[in-house]
Design an enzyme around this catalytic site. Structure first.
Site, short mmCIF file in Angstrom:
data_model
loop_
_atom_site.label_atom_id
_atom_site.label_comp_id
_atom_site.label_asym_id
_atom_site.label_seq_id
_atom_site.Cartn_x
_atom_site.Cartn_y
_atom_site.Cartn_z
N VAL A 138 8.44 -2.78 -5.31
CA VAL A 138 7.16 -2.98 -4.91
C VAL A 138 6.61 -3.88 -5.81
O VAL A 138 6.40 -3.56 -7.14
CB VAL A 138 6.57 -1.46 -4.95
CG1 VAL A 138 5.00 -1.81 -4.61
CG2 VAL A 138 7.27 -0.65 -3.72
N ASP A 178 -7.02 -3.84 -0.54
CA ASP A 178 -7.99 -3.86 -1.73
C ASP A 178 -7.46 -3.00 -3.01
O ASP A 178 -7.93 -1.79 -2.94
CB ASP A 178 -9.26 -3.51 -1.37
CG ASP A 178 -10.30 -4.09 -2.62
OD1 ASP A 178 -9.73 -4.07 -3.82
OD2 ASP A 178 -11.43 -4.18 -2.68
N ASP A 228 -3.81 3.96 -1.81
CA ASP A 228 -3.15 4.86 -0.70
C ASP A 228 -2.66 4.24 0.28
O ASP A 228 -1.82 4.67 1.07
CB ASP A 228 -4.54 5.92 -0.14
CG ASP A 228 -4.87 6.86 -1.38
OD1 ASP A 228 -4.06 7.10 -2.45
OD2 ASP A 228 -5.92 7.39 -1.16
N ASN A 267 1.25 -5.91 -10.91
CA ASN A 267 0.89 -7.26 -11.41
C ASN A 267 -0.51 -7.41 -10.87
O ASN A 267 -0.95 -8.59 -11.39
CB ASN A 267 1.97 -8.28 -10.90
CG ASN A 267 1.43 -9.74 -11.24
OD1 ASN A 267 1.54 -10.14 -12.36
ND2 ASN A 267 0.94 -10.41 -9.97
N TYR A 299 -12.28 -8.81 -18.99
CA TYR A 299 -10.86 -9.24 -18.69
C TYR A 299 -10.05 -8.80 -20.01
O TYR A 299 -9.20 -8.00 -19.64
CB TYR A 299 -10.76 -10.60 -18.26
CG TYR A 299 -9.33 -11.06 -18.11
CD1 TYR A 299 -8.47 -10.47 -17.04
CD2 TYR A 299 -8.71 -11.73 -19.02
CE1 TYR A 299 -7.28 -10.86 -16.81
CE2 TYR A 299 -7.42 -12.08 -18.98
CZ TYR A 299 -6.68 -11.52 -17.87
OH TYR A 299 -5.27 -12.00 -17.83
N LYS A 309 -7.05 -5.89 -20.19
CA LYS A 309 -5.59 -6.24 -20.55
C LYS A 309 -5.18 -5.71 -22.06
O LYS A 309 -4.01 -5.21 -22.07
CB LYS A 309 -5.41 -7.84 -20.94
CG LYS A 309 -5.38 -8.45 -19.48
CD LYS A 309 -4.33 -7.99 -18.62
CE LYS A 309 -4.28 -8.62 -17.02
NZ LYS A 309 -3.44 -8.08 -16.20
#
Length: 266
Positions: free
Chosen positions: A12, A64, A72, A91, A156, A160
């Protein structure tokens, strides 16, 4: 999904329509894995068509992943065939440039919800299935940005930093479970990230960047080897090492030079 699954099983990959995510999916396809790939844009369907040429079954999910409902939806697709996930490559990510007070807060929140909330919710869901089986590999896409305060990318870089930290903590918790957790920490990579984050007028936006296929291969191999973390590229390794011994105030000043709006023209 194929009735006769290859021995390597199911991978996945999120954020797989372009860039590093697409290349991670390609690595898994080349190894014979069936794929479930997801992104929040319609181009995920074209990515699936391209990946089917490599071999194996590919299921595309447009969702989304910054929302619980989106995650879900992805989980429902994964569980529909009753198959276990062998590889999870979380990712999906979103960036946002400019000064924090100048950003639209809804966009800033979406960065947090995509990079942090949606990511850890997906890891929680699939990770519990892996733990029940006593087997699985997880790769999270962090960033060397997590090592430094991100002036003009404050939200951002903060997300991370969270992912980098979270991956090490989860790895320790699962060290005796049969599940490995790895963190890929790339530097600036030639993807659509900078355009989407409105960073094209900055020094970092205009600078030469790493090849996403090479970055993905480094991360993919590290995951299969069970490594805890990997920084792709020698320049990024050096930058990460320097960041560990440099005062945060200085790092923030240096980052401003790269990411300040208009810095690409200076």
């Amino acid at each position: 999904m194929s009735d006769n699954a290859p021995a390597n099983g199911l991978a996945v990959i999120t954020g797989a329509s372009t860039g590093i995510g697409y290349e991670l999916a390609r690595c898994a396809a080349q190894d014979g894995y069936d794929l479930v790939i997801a992104a929040d844009e319609s181009r995920i369907a074209q990515a699936a068509d391209d990946l089917r040429q490599v071999g194996g079954a590919v299921e595309a999910v447009e969702a989304d992943l910054s929302t619980v409902d989106g995650v879900d939806r992805l989980m429902e697709r994964i569980e529909a065939d009753g198959r276990s996930v062998d590889l999870l490559m979380a990712n999906a990510g979103r960036g946002l440039g400019k000064g924090f007070l100048d950003q639209d807060f809804a966009e800033a929140r979406k960065v947090v919800d995509t990079n942090v909330t949606g990511t850890i919710y997906l890891v929680h869901q699939i990770g519990n299935h892996m733990r029940a089986r006593g087997k699985g590999r997880i790769l999270l896409t962090g960033s060397i940005a997590g090592f430094m305060p991100g002036s003009y990318q404050a939200v951002y870089n903060g997300t991370k930093a969270f992912i980098n930290s979270f991956s090490f903590a989860l790895r320790e918790e699962l060290k005796d479970s049969g599940i490995s957790v790895s963190c890929l920490m790339p530097g600036p990579t030639e993807t659509e990230f900078f355009k989407r984050a409105d960073l094209m007028d900055t020094s970092v936006g205009q600078a030469k960047k790493d090849d996403p296929a090479e970055v993905a291969r480094i991360g993919y191999d590290a995951m299969l080897d069970g490594e805890g973390d990997v920084v792709s590229g020698w320049k990024n390794k050096l930058q990460a090492a320097v960041a560990n011994v440099t005062p945060a105030s200085m790092l923030a000043h240096q980052h401003a030079k790269m990411a300040e709006p208009g810095s690409g023209a200076k």
